[in-house]
Design an enzyme around this catalytic site. Structure first.
Site, mmCIF file in Angstrom:
data_model
loop_
_atom_site.group_PDB
_atom_site.id
_atom_site.type_symbol
_atom_site.label_atom_id
_atom_site.label_comp_id
_atom_site.label_asym_id
_atom_site.label_seq_id
_atom_site.Cartn_x
_atom_site.Cartn_y
_atom_site.Cartn_z
ATOM 1 C CD GLU A 12 -5.684 -3.355 -5.205
ATOM 2 O OE1 GLU A 12 -5.487 -4.227 -4.348
ATOM 3 O OE2 GLU A 12 -6.806 -3.081 -5.679
ATOM 4 C CE LYS A 54 -4.491 -7.786 -4.080
ATOM 5 N NZ LYS A 54 -5.323 -6.627 -4.497
#
Length: 118
Positions: free
Chosen positions: A21, A100
């Site tokens: 990420e 997200k």
């Protein structure tokens, strides 16, 4: 009393606990809701008597550039910056929602969201 609401601020960032990420990044959607007295601004047509939503957008954009492991932490930083910048307006309530998009899960999930009320 009144509210200033910014809906669906779409930005890219590098937030998450997983190493990938931090390298790949993801798209995020942020919503901000601020409750405060906006009567003087409404009566006098005066931006100095309210929270400037252009500045709010810039503030979110700046905070999104600072990597965090948790979007909860990102939401808290945004709230703290709003309170610090606009302390003279006695903001009654701030709500930040950060989502997200396409989180790295082992299932079919569009987004994961966190809502922080202050």
């Amino acid at each position: 009393m009144g509210k200033i609401i910014l809906e669906n601020i779409r930005l890219f960032g590098y937030h998450g606990c997983m190493q990938e990420e931090g390298r790949i990044g993801s798209h995020y959607t942020t919503n901000i809701e601020i409750e405060l007295n906006i009567n003087e601004a409404a009566i006098h047509d005066d931006l100095s008597k309210t929270v400037d939503y252009v500045h709010l957008y810039s503030l979110v954009e700046e905070e999104m550039k600072i990597n965090s492991k948790l979007i909860e932490h990102l939401a808290k930083r945004i709230i703290q910056r709003i309170r610090k910048r606009y302390k003279e307006f006695l903001i009654k309530h701030i709500k930040v929602k950060i989502c997200k998009e396409n989180p790295p899960l082992q299932g079919d999930v569009d987004r994961v969201c966190v809502i922080l009320d202050d």
